[in-house]
Design a protein around this motif. Structure first.
Motif, PDB file in Angstrom:
ATOM      1  N   ARG A   1      -2.043  83.804  29.312  1.00  0.00           N
ATOM      2  CA  ARG A   1      -2.619  82.395  29.933  1.00  0.00           C
ATOM      3  C   ARG A   1      -1.382  81.967  30.975  1.00  0.00           C
ATOM      4  N   LYS A   2      -0.483  82.144  30.711  1.00  0.00           N
ATOM      5  CA  LYS A   2       0.818  81.827  31.870  1.00  0.00           C
ATOM      6  C   LYS A   2       0.749  82.651  33.079  1.00  0.00           C
ATOM      7  N   PHE A   3       0.432  84.087  32.602  1.00  0.00           N
ATOM      8  CA  PHE A   3       0.461  84.981  33.940  1.00  0.00           C
ATOM      9  C   PHE A   3      -0.896  84.662  34.749  1.00  0.00           C
ATOM     10  N   VAL A   4      -1.997  84.358  34.068  1.00  0.00           N
ATOM     11  CA  VAL A   4      -3.368  84.110  34.828  1.00  0.00           C
ATOM     12  C   VAL A   4      -2.894  82.759  35.865  1.00  0.00           C
ATOM     13  N   ALA A   5      -2.419  81.707  35.361  1.00  0.00           N
ATOM     14  CA  ALA A   5      -1.883  80.633  35.928  1.00  0.00           C
ATOM     15  C   ALA A   5      -1.153  81.131  37.214  1.00  0.00           C
ATOM     16  N   LEU A   6      -0.206  82.000  37.035  1.00  0.00           N
ATOM     17  CA  LEU A   6       0.834  82.575  38.068  1.00  0.00           C
ATOM     18  C   LEU A   6      -0.085  83.089  39.157  1.00  0.00           C
ATOM     19  N   LEU A   7      -0.995  83.968  38.678  1.00  0.00           N
ATOM     20  CA  LEU A   7      -2.026  84.643  39.533  1.00  0.00           C
ATOM     21  C   LEU A   7      -2.693  83.647  40.342  1.00  0.00           C
ATOM     22  N   ALA A   8      -3.215  82.856  39.795  1.00  0.00           N
ATOM     23  CA  ALA A   8      -3.941  81.563  40.566  1.00  0.00           C
ATOM     24  C   ALA A   8      -3.157  80.853  41.409  1.00  0.00           C
ATOM     25  N   LYS A   9      -1.945  80.612  41.200  1.00  0.00           N
ATOM     26  CA  LYS A   9      -0.983  80.078  42.041  1.00  0.00           C
ATOM     27  C   LYS A   9      -0.798  81.127  43.502  1.00  0.00           C
ATOM     28  N   GLY A  10      -1.043  82.366  43.218  1.00  0.00           N
ATOM     29  CA  GLY A  10      -0.649  83.172  44.397  1.00  0.00           C
ATOM     30  C   GLY A  10      -2.086  83.645  44.968  1.00  0.00           C
ATOM     31  N   ASN A  11      -3.150  82.731  44.772  1.00  0.00           N
ATOM     32  CA  ASN A  11      -4.191  82.901  45.423  1.00  0.00           C
ATOM     33  C   ASN A  11      -5.213  84.242  45.017  1.00  0.00           C
ATOM     34  N   ALA A  12      -5.106  84.675  43.721  1.00  0.00           N
ATOM     35  CA  ALA A  12      -5.829  85.696  43.250  1.00  0.00           C
ATOM     36  C   ALA A  12      -6.860  84.922  42.437  1.00  0.00           C
ATOM     37  N   ARG A  13      -8.070  85.346  42.416  1.00  0.00           N
ATOM     38  CA  ARG A  13      -9.092  84.796  41.556  1.00  0.00           C
ATOM     39  C   ARG A  13      -9.887  85.584  40.785  1.00  0.00           C
ATOM     40  N   LEU A  14     -10.268  84.977  39.787  1.00  0.00           N
ATOM     41  CA  LEU A  14     -10.970  85.628  38.604  1.00  0.00           C
ATOM     42  C   LEU A  14     -12.394  85.721  39.100  1.00  0.00           C
ATOM     43  N   ILE A  15     -12.886  87.052  39.139  1.00  0.00           N
ATOM     44  CA  ILE A  15     -14.213  87.534  39.632  1.00  0.00           C
ATOM     45  C   ILE A  15     -15.003  88.108  38.675  1.00  0.00           C
ATOM     46  N   CYS A  16     -14.494  88.482  37.389  1.00  0.00           N
ATOM     47  CA  CYS A  16     -15.353  88.945  36.437  1.00  0.00           C
ATOM     48  C   CYS A  16     -14.750  88.968  35.312  1.00  0.00           C
ATOM     49  N   GLN A  17     -15.214  88.583  33.961  1.00  0.00           N
ATOM     50  CA  GLN A  17     -14.703  88.856  32.657  1.00  0.00           C
ATOM     51  C   GLN A  17     -15.902  89.098  31.785  1.00  0.00           C
ATOM     52  N   ARG A  18     -15.737  90.280  31.110  1.00  0.00           N
ATOM     53  CA  ARG A  18     -16.913  90.769  30.275  1.00  0.00           C
ATOM     54  C   ARG A  18     -16.083  90.596  29.000  1.00  0.00           C
ATOM     55  N   GLY A  19     -16.520  89.959  27.785  1.00  0.00           N
ATOM     56  CA  GLY A  19     -15.865  89.984  26.347  1.00  0.00           C
ATOM     57  C   GLY A  19     -14.759  89.158  26.532  1.00  0.00           C
ATOM     58  N   THR A  20     -13.851  89.613  25.740  1.00  0.00           N
ATOM     59  CA  THR A  20     -12.483  88.642  25.802  1.00  0.00           C
ATOM     60  C   THR A  20     -11.359  89.416  26.009  1.00  0.00           C
ATOM     61  N   SER A  21     -11.173  90.421  26.188  1.00  0.00           N
ATOM     62  CA  SER A  21      -9.949  91.515  26.503  1.00  0.00           C
ATOM     63  C   SER A  21      -9.554  91.484  27.676  1.00  0.00           C
ATOM     64  N   HIS A  22     -10.496  91.761  28.739  1.00  0.00           N
ATOM     65  CA  HIS A  22     -10.025  92.149  30.248  1.00  0.00           C
ATOM     66  C   HIS A  22     -10.753  91.117  31.180  1.00  0.00           C
ATOM     67  N   ALA A  23     -10.147  91.066  32.061  1.00  0.00           N
ATOM     68  CA  ALA A  23     -10.668  90.146  33.531  1.00  0.00           C
ATOM     69  C   ALA A  23     -10.267  90.925  34.494  1.00  0.00           C
ATOM     70  N   ILE A  24     -11.095  90.918  35.736  1.00  0.00           N
ATOM     71  CA  ILE A  24     -10.749  91.566  36.979  1.00  0.00           C
ATOM     72  C   ILE A  24     -10.416  90.381  37.910  1.00  0.00           C
ATOM     73  N   PHE A  25      -9.363  90.503  38.498  1.00  0.00           N
ATOM     74  CA  PHE A  25      -8.894  89.493  39.654  1.00  0.00           C
ATOM     75  C   PHE A  25      -8.996  90.331  40.933  1.00  0.00           C
ATOM     76  N   LYS A  26      -9.140  89.291  42.106  1.00  0.00           N
ATOM     77  CA  LYS A  26      -9.328  89.610  43.281  1.00  0.00           C
ATOM     78  C   LYS A  26      -8.370  88.793  44.160  1.00  0.00           C
ATOM     79  N   ARG A  27      -7.865  89.509  45.035  1.00  0.00           N
ATOM     80  CA  ARG A  27      -6.885  88.884  46.263  1.00  0.00           C
ATOM     81  C   ARG A  27      -6.903  89.285  47.447  1.00  0.00           C
ATOM     82  N   ILE A  28      -7.146  88.724  48.599  1.00  0.00           N
ATOM     83  CA  ILE A  28      -7.334  89.075  49.765  1.00  0.00           C
ATOM     84  C   ILE A  28      -5.885  88.525  50.601  1.00  0.00           C
TER      85      ILE A  28
END
Length: 80
Positions: A11-38
């Motif tokens: 959760r803290k790492f995901v918040a860090l990614l969001a701070k760096g402009n990485a966006r959650l684009i897809c999450q299927r189930g609960t174990s993995h999510a795909i992030f995108k950054r331009i």
């Protein structure tokens, strides 16, 4: 080389990614999510393990690299 990234919960790492402009684009189930950054006109994607109590420093560095973060950007995210 960036300073050592301390182990942290996903959760803290995901918040860090969001701070760096990485966006959650897809999450299927609960174990993995795909992030995108331009960055500089290039689109980067990375899969992140979700709902872990602690992610290793090595794993987080790999994800940050896959998302195109530079050493300086990583240091800035970590506040070092």
């Amino acid at each position: 080389m960036p300073h050592k990234i301390p182990p942290m919960p996903s959760r803290k790492f995901v918040a860090l990614l969001a701070k760096g402009n990485a966006r959650l684009i897809c999450q299927r189930g609960t174990s993995h999510a795909i992030f995108k950054r331009i960055s500089k006109g290039i689109t980067y994607h990375a899969t992140v393990v979700i709902a872990k109590d602690e992610l290793s420093s090595h794993y987080m560095l790999i994800v940050l690299r896959q998302l195109g973060f530079t050493d300086d950007e990583i240091d800035n995210l970590l506040g070092q």
